[in-house]
Write a protein that holds these residues in place. Structure first.
Motif, PDB file in Angstrom:
ATOM      1  N   GLN A  75       7.180   4.469   6.785  1.00 42.92           N
ATOM      2  CA  GLN A  75       6.069   4.480   5.842  1.00 42.92           C
ATOM      3  C   GLN A  75       4.798   4.109   6.590  1.00 42.92           C
ATOM      4  OE1 GLN A  75       6.470   1.751   2.594  1.00 42.92           O
ATOM      5  NE2 GLN A  75       4.609   2.427   1.553  1.00 42.92           N
ATOM      6  N   ASP A  77       0.683   3.283   5.918  1.00 40.84           N
ATOM      7  CA  ASP A  77      -0.412   3.018   4.978  1.00 40.84           C
ATOM      8  C   ASP A  77      -1.519   2.344   5.777  1.00 40.84           C
ATOM      9  OD1 ASP A  77      -2.140   2.389   2.953  1.00 40.84           O
ATOM     10  OD2 ASP A  77      -0.603   1.604   1.603  1.00 40.84           O
ATOM     11  N   SER A  92      -8.184   7.210   4.940  1.00 37.92           N
ATOM     12  CA  SER A  92      -6.907   6.558   4.663  1.00 37.92           C
ATOM     13  C   SER A  92      -5.767   7.483   5.072  1.00 37.92           C
ATOM     14  CB  SER A  92      -6.778   6.216   3.174  1.00 37.92           C
ATOM     15  OG  SER A  92      -7.718   5.231   2.804  1.00 37.92           O
ATOM     16  N   VAL A  94      -1.883   7.763   4.460  1.00 37.17           N
ATOM     17  CA  VAL A  94      -0.770   7.267   3.660  1.00 37.17           C
ATOM     18  C   VAL A  94       0.336   8.309   3.687  1.00 37.17           C
ATOM     19  CG1 VAL A  94      -0.016   6.487   1.388  1.00 37.17           C
ATOM     20  CG2 VAL A  94      -2.340   5.983   2.166  1.00 37.17           C
TER      21      VAL A  94
END
Length: 227
Positions: A75, A77, A92, A94
């Motif tokens: 993951q 982020d 960003s 993500v």
């Protein structure tokens, strides 16, 4: 799996030189417990960028097994902020990935195939570090970079992951008689020095799952030896 916080001062750098992909043997499990990110850019682009800050986390593992199977579980982020030509820019990143497939090594590139889809990424393996070399996916920033340095190419990120030594489930009872004895040693010795891809390589003798049967595997064997 450990979470790694990223910051411009500790884990992110902008470099002048484009990193070289050296290839190597990527077999093993690689963790983001101490992930580093280096961003390579031309001097012209570097001069236009200041105040680079990355914050957030990357959490996960990449497993590349001998024979071709791979698994990605991670993951991302991350927030990226910087000053570009005097103005602020924020992006960003993500993403959550959980996928399996097969991989092949072609010179200094990993070819990752899942179904009918294939991706290619340049890489280097040095000691216990796997470096994945990719263009930086920063959306509009790529277009802005090209506008001031059209011949320089896009920025390139180097993601550095570190090998996981997983010996918890590895058994040196190669002959299956319930003990680790001299016959197991003879079997191990016959495979000593072999590497993934060699004729006769058997992963059961690779007790630390690093893609080769070496002295570190011998130490694992000694730890289980019953005499």
């Amino acid at each position: 799996m450990l979470v790694c916080c990223l910051s411009a001062t500790a884990d992110a750098e902008m470099l002048d030189l484009t990193p070289e992909a050296l290839g190597g043997d990527p077999t093993g499990t690689w963790d983001a417990d101490s992930l580093e990110i280096d961003i390579s850019a031309t001097p012209t682009l570097r001069a236009a960028v200041s105040d680079l800050v990355l914050s957030g986390f990357v959490d996960g593992q990449i497993s590349l097994e001998a024979g071709g199977p791979y698994r990605f579980d991670y993951q991302v982020d991350v927030d990226v902020s910087l000053t570009f030509l005097g103005g602020p820019l924020a992006v960003s990143l993500v993403d959550t990935v959980s996928e399996t497939g097969v991989y092949a090594v072609q010179d200094n590139r990993l070819v990752l195939t899942r179904g009918t889809v294939s991706d290619t990424v340049a890489f280097s393996v040095m000691a216990d570090t796997l470096s994945l070399i990719q263009e930086v996916p920063l959306g509009d920033f790529a277009g802005l970079a090209a506008s001031i340095d059209p011949d320089g190419g896009p920025p390139v990120a180097v993601l550095k992951l570190h090998r996981v030594a997983d010996t918890g489930g590895a058994s040196a009872d190669f002959d299956g008689d319930g003990s680790v004895g001299f016959t197991d040693f003879l079997l191990f010795a016959a495979s000593f020095g072999s590497r993934a891809g060699d004729p006769g390589f058997e992963s059961k003798f690779d007790l630390d799952s690093d893609g080769s049967v070496s002295f570190t595997d011998f130490l694992v064997f000694v730890g289980q030896f019953d005499g």
